[in-house]
Design a protein around this motif. Structure first.
Motif, PDB file in Angstrom:
ATOM      1  N   UNK A  51       0.786  -1.457   0.197  1.00 55.48           N
ATOM      2  CA  UNK A  51      -0.068   0.078   0.280  1.00 55.48           C
ATOM      3  C   UNK A  51       0.633   1.245   0.428  1.00 55.48           C
ATOM      4  N   UNK A  52       1.717   1.066   0.713  1.00 57.74           N
ATOM      5  CA  UNK A  52       3.214   1.900   0.377  1.00 57.74           C
ATOM      6  C   UNK A  52       3.470   2.985  -1.095  1.00 57.74           C
ATOM      7  N   UNK A  53       3.142   1.778  -2.322  1.00 52.77           N
ATOM      8  CA  UNK A  53       3.559   2.186  -3.623  1.00 52.77           C
ATOM      9  C   UNK A  53       2.775   3.440  -3.471  1.00 52.77           C
ATOM     10  N   UNK A  54       1.337   3.564  -3.126  1.00 51.76           N
ATOM     11  CA  UNK A  54       0.916   5.299  -3.567  1.00 51.76           C
ATOM     12  C   UNK A  54       1.452   6.027  -3.884  1.00 51.76           C
ATOM     13  N   UNK A  62      11.737  10.152 -10.636  1.00 51.73           N
ATOM     14  CA  UNK A  62       9.973  10.711  -9.802  1.00 51.73           C
ATOM     15  C   UNK A  62       9.090   9.835 -10.695  1.00 51.73           C
ATOM     16  N   UNK A  63       9.114   9.240 -11.487  1.00 50.92           N
ATOM     17  CA  UNK A  63       7.864   7.488 -10.943  1.00 50.92           C
ATOM     18  C   UNK A  63       7.335   7.300 -10.440  1.00 50.92           C
ATOM     19  N   UNK A  64       6.298   6.096 -10.421  1.00 54.75           N
ATOM     20  CA  UNK A  64       6.130   5.584  -9.779  1.00 54.75           C
ATOM     21  C   UNK A  64       6.942   3.685  -9.796  1.00 54.75           C
ATOM     22  N   UNK A  65       6.831   3.259  -9.004  1.00 52.77           N
ATOM     23  CA  UNK A  65       8.132   2.554  -8.970  1.00 52.77           C
ATOM     24  C   UNK A  65       6.748   0.806  -8.744  1.00 52.77           C
ATOM     25  N   UNK A  66       7.621   0.078  -9.447  1.00 58.60           N
ATOM     26  CA  UNK A  66       6.508  -1.234  -8.919  1.00 58.60           C
ATOM     27  C   UNK A  66       7.277  -2.396  -7.822  1.00 58.60           C
ATOM     28  N   UNK A  67       6.687  -3.181  -7.139  1.00 58.18           N
ATOM     29  CA  UNK A  67       7.214  -3.807  -6.404  1.00 58.18           C
ATOM     30  C   UNK A  67       8.002  -5.633  -6.744  1.00 58.18           C
ATOM     31  N   UNK A  68       7.821  -5.845  -6.035  1.00 54.91           N
ATOM     32  CA  UNK A  68       8.237  -6.985  -6.921  1.00 54.91           C
ATOM     33  C   UNK A  68       8.650  -8.027  -5.737  1.00 54.91           C
ATOM     34  N   UNK A  69       7.660  -9.088  -5.145  1.00 58.27           N
ATOM     35  CA  UNK A  69       8.522  -9.927  -4.013  1.00 58.27           C
ATOM     36  C   UNK A  69       9.345 -11.178  -4.183  1.00 58.27           C
ATOM     37  N   UNK A  70       9.044 -10.946  -5.307  1.00 57.61           N
ATOM     38  CA  UNK A  70       9.737 -12.391  -5.887  1.00 57.61           C
ATOM     39  C   UNK A  70      12.146 -12.291  -5.098  1.00 57.61           C
ATOM     40  N   UNK A  71      12.262 -10.782  -5.499  1.00 64.64           N
ATOM     41  CA  UNK A  71      13.193  -9.968  -5.330  1.00 64.64           C
ATOM     42  C   UNK A  71      13.209  -9.463  -3.446  1.00 64.64           C
ATOM     43  N   UNK A  72      12.261  -8.886  -3.750  1.00 60.56           N
ATOM     44  CA  UNK A  72      11.979  -8.046  -2.140  1.00 60.56           C
ATOM     45  C   UNK A  72      12.388  -7.286  -2.796  1.00 60.56           C
ATOM     46  N   UNK A  73      11.919  -5.862  -3.400  1.00 61.07           N
ATOM     47  CA  UNK A  73      12.562  -4.494  -4.713  1.00 61.07           C
ATOM     48  C   UNK A  73      11.507  -3.674  -5.347  1.00 61.07           C
ATOM     49  N   UNK A  88      11.867  -4.162   5.485  1.00 57.76           N
ATOM     50  CA  UNK A  88      10.454  -3.965   5.654  1.00 57.76           C
ATOM     51  C   UNK A  88      10.452  -2.364   4.875  1.00 57.76           C
ATOM     52  N   UNK A  89      12.079  -1.558   5.031  1.00 55.51           N
ATOM     53  CA  UNK A  89      12.023  -0.966   5.130  1.00 55.51           C
ATOM     54  C   UNK A  89      12.985  -0.190   3.291  1.00 55.51           C
ATOM     55  N   UNK A  90      12.225   0.691   2.308  1.00 57.78           N
ATOM     56  CA  UNK A  90      13.141   0.458   1.060  1.00 57.78           C
ATOM     57  C   UNK A  90      14.551   1.663   0.766  1.00 57.78           C
ATOM     58  N   UNK A  91      15.247   0.993   0.259  1.00 58.55           N
ATOM     59  CA  UNK A  91      16.703   1.953   0.373  1.00 58.55           C
ATOM     60  C   UNK A  91      16.633   2.534  -1.146  1.00 58.55           C
ATOM     61  N   UNK A  92      15.841   3.524  -0.665  1.00 55.49           N
ATOM     62  CA  UNK A  92      15.712   4.965  -2.029  1.00 55.49           C
ATOM     63  C   UNK A  92      16.941   5.594  -2.505  1.00 55.49           C
TER      64      UNK A  92
END
Length: 112
Positions: A51-54, A62-73, A88-92
Motif C-alpha cells: 500500500x506504500x507504493x501510492x 519521480x515516476x511510480x515504482x513496481x514492487x517485486x515480491x520475489x526479489x523484495x525490491x 521492510x524499509x525501502x533503501x531509496x
C-alpha cells in the motif's frame, strides 16, 4: 513536570534502574501493550507493505515504482533499476540500487 518525565526516561535508558510505568509508556512503540509484545514483534521479519507504493516514487525519475515480491525490491522499469527493501524499509538511495537491464550495447547486439 515534563522535565521530571524526561529525567526518569533518561535514567531508564541508561539502565540504572527499571523504567517506571510512565517511562515504559514512552519507551514502547505505538500499539504495543507490553515489553513482551515488543520482543515478539522484534523477532518477526518485517515485510514491505504494498500500500506504500501510492506514496513512493523513484528519487531519480519521480515516476511510480513496481514492487517485486520475489526479489523484495522496488523496480523502476523506465530506468532499469531496482531499490532493495531491507527489514521492510525501502533503501531509496540511488547508489544502493542495482541495474535490472544489461547495458545498451549488449541489448543491441542481442537484438541483431
Amino acid at each position: 513536570m515534563l522535565s521530571a518525565v524526561y529525567r526518569k526516561l533518561a535514567l531508564a535508558l541508561r539502565g540504572t534502574r527499571p523504567p517506571s510505568a510512565v517511562a515504559r509508556g514512552y519507551l514502547l512503540a505505538p500499539g504495543v501493550r507490553s515489553f513482551a509484545d515488543e520482543s515478539k514483534r522484534a523477532e518477526e521479519p518485517r515485510t514491505f507493505h504494498p500500500a506504500l507504493l501510492k506514496f513512493l516514487v523513484c528519487p531519480l525519475s519521480k515516476k511510480p515504482l513496481r514492487y517485486e515480491a520475489s526479489t523484495n525490491e522496488l523496480i523502476n522499469d523506465e530506468l532499469g533499476i531496482a531499490y532493495p527493501i531491507i527489514d521492510g524499509i525501502p533503501n531509496m538511495i540511488p547508489q544502493a540500487a542495482r541495474t535490472t537491464r544489461q547495458n545498451k550495447k549488449q541489448e543491441e547486439v542481442e537484438q541483431h
